[in-house]
Motif scaffolding. Structure first.
Motif, PDB file in Angstrom:
ATOM      1  N   LYS A   9       0.830  -1.205   0.000  1.00 40.58           N
ATOM      2  CA  LYS A   9       0.000   0.000   0.000  1.00 40.58           C
ATOM      3  C   LYS A   9       0.866   1.256   0.000  1.00 40.58           C
ATOM      4  O   LYS A   9       0.574   2.234  -0.680  1.00 40.58           O
ATOM      5  CB  LYS A   9      -0.927   0.008   1.212  1.00 40.58           C
ATOM      6  CG  LYS A   9      -2.045  -0.994   1.114  1.00 40.58           C
ATOM      7  CD  LYS A   9      -2.959  -0.899   2.320  1.00 40.58           C
ATOM      8  CE  LYS A   9      -4.060  -1.943   2.230  1.00 40.58           C
ATOM      9  NZ  LYS A   9      -4.969  -1.881   3.367  1.00 40.58           N
ATOM     10  N   LYS A  10       1.924   1.229   0.770  1.00 42.58           N
ATOM     11  CA  LYS A  10       2.828   2.381   0.829  1.00 42.58           C
ATOM     12  C   LYS A  10       3.517   2.580  -0.523  1.00 42.58           C
ATOM     13  O   LYS A  10       3.680   3.709  -0.988  1.00 42.58           O
ATOM     14  CB  LYS A  10       3.864   2.170   1.934  1.00 42.58           C
ATOM     15  CG  LYS A  10       4.748   3.358   2.169  1.00 42.58           C
ATOM     16  CD  LYS A  10       5.694   3.108   3.329  1.00 42.58           C
ATOM     17  CE  LYS A  10       6.567   4.316   3.569  1.00 42.58           C
ATOM     18  NZ  LYS A  10       7.490   4.098   4.685  1.00 42.58           N
ATOM     19  N   LEU A  11       3.893   1.481  -1.159  1.00 44.64           N
ATOM     20  CA  LEU A  11       4.555   1.569  -2.463  1.00 44.64           C
ATOM     21  C   LEU A  11       3.620   2.142  -3.516  1.00 44.64           C
ATOM     22  O   LEU A  11       4.012   2.991  -4.311  1.00 44.64           O
ATOM     23  CB  LEU A  11       5.043   0.187  -2.898  1.00 44.64           C
ATOM     24  CG  LEU A  11       5.721   0.120  -4.269  1.00 44.64           C
ATOM     25  CD1 LEU A  11       7.034   0.880  -4.254  1.00 44.64           C
ATOM     26  CD2 LEU A  11       5.957  -1.325  -4.664  1.00 44.64           C
ATOM     27  N   PHE A  19       6.227   7.475 -11.095  1.00 38.25           N
ATOM     28  CA  PHE A  19       7.069   8.205 -12.051  1.00 38.25           C
ATOM     29  C   PHE A  19       8.084   7.266 -12.692  1.00 38.25           C
ATOM     30  O   PHE A  19       8.276   7.289 -13.910  1.00 38.25           O
ATOM     31  CB  PHE A  19       7.782   9.373 -11.353  1.00 38.25           C
ATOM     32  CG  PHE A  19       8.665  10.138 -12.280  1.00 38.25           C
ATOM     33  CD1 PHE A  19       8.122  10.997 -13.222  1.00 38.25           C
ATOM     34  CD2 PHE A  19      10.046   9.995 -12.228  1.00 38.25           C
ATOM     35  CE1 PHE A  19       8.928  11.700 -14.094  1.00 38.25           C
ATOM     36  CE2 PHE A  19      10.866  10.688 -13.092  1.00 38.25           C
ATOM     37  CZ  PHE A  19      10.305  11.552 -14.028  1.00 38.25           C
ATOM     38  N   ALA A  20       8.727   6.435 -11.892  1.00 37.90           N
ATOM     39  CA  ALA A  20       9.710   5.492 -12.432  1.00 37.90           C
ATOM     40  C   ALA A  20       9.038   4.484 -13.359  1.00 37.90           C
ATOM     41  O   ALA A  20       9.588   4.153 -14.420  1.00 37.90           O
ATOM     42  CB  ALA A  20      10.422   4.776 -11.285  1.00 37.90           C
ATOM     43  N   SER A  21       7.839   4.013 -12.990  1.00 39.28           N
ATOM     44  CA  SER A  21       7.119   3.064 -13.844  1.00 39.28           C
ATOM     45  C   SER A  21       6.753   3.709 -15.176  1.00 39.28           C
ATOM     46  O   SER A  21       6.905   3.104 -16.241  1.00 39.28           O
ATOM     47  CB  SER A  21       5.857   2.578 -13.151  1.00 39.28           C
ATOM     48  OG  SER A  21       6.179   1.909 -11.965  1.00 39.28           O
ATOM     49  N   PHE A  22       6.269   4.942 -15.128  1.00 43.13           N
ATOM     50  CA  PHE A  22       5.919   5.663 -16.349  1.00 43.13           C
ATOM     51  C   PHE A  22       7.153   5.891 -17.210  1.00 43.13           C
ATOM     52  O   PHE A  22       7.107   5.713 -18.438  1.00 43.13           O
ATOM     53  CB  PHE A  22       5.269   7.008 -16.000  1.00 43.13           C
ATOM     54  CG  PHE A  22       5.025   7.861 -17.203  1.00 43.13           C
ATOM     55  CD1 PHE A  22       3.957   7.596 -18.044  1.00 43.13           C
ATOM     56  CD2 PHE A  22       5.859   8.925 -17.493  1.00 43.13           C
ATOM     57  CE1 PHE A  22       3.728   8.374 -19.170  1.00 43.13           C
ATOM     58  CE2 PHE A  22       5.638   9.711 -18.611  1.00 43.13           C
ATOM     59  CZ  PHE A  22       4.575   9.435 -19.454  1.00 43.13           C
ATOM     60  N   LEU A  23       8.256   6.257 -16.600  1.00 46.75           N
ATOM     61  CA  LEU A  23       9.487   6.522 -17.339  1.00 46.75           C
ATOM     62  C   LEU A  23       9.997   5.260 -18.032  1.00 46.75           C
ATOM     63  O   LEU A  23      10.409   5.305 -19.202  1.00 46.75           O
ATOM     64  CB  LEU A  23      10.548   7.080 -16.392  1.00 46.75           C
ATOM     65  CG  LEU A  23      11.820   7.606 -17.028  1.00 46.75           C
ATOM     66  CD1 LEU A  23      11.499   8.793 -17.935  1.00 46.75           C
ATOM     67  CD2 LEU A  23      12.805   8.018 -15.965  1.00 46.75           C
TER      68      LEU A  23
END
Length: 65
Positions: A9-11, A19-23
């Motif tokens: 949940k925190k992640l 942002f990292a996933s989108f990048l």
């Protein structure tokens, strides 16, 4: 070795994760697009385009006049 508690949940609430996933997804899509463009250019170099064939046909027909 100690065990670490992994809080999903925190992640999922972390903006850095999104942002990292989108990048990463954007970079993968860009690389795939560039590979597709390269394949298109290679195909055009190997077989030509319809425009090239039409101009060749027009030149051949004009030379016959």
């Amino acid at each position: 070795m100690g065990t670490r508690n992994f809080d999903v949940k925190k992640l999922l609430n972390d903006r850095k994760f999104w942002f990292a996933s989108f990048l990463i997804a954007w970079a993968a899509a860009l690389q795939g697009h560039m590979m597709w463009l390269q394949r298109q250019d290679t195909f055009k170099q190997k077989f030509g385009t319809l425009d090239d064939q039409n101009t060749d046909n027009q030149q051949d027909s004009n030379e016959g006049l």
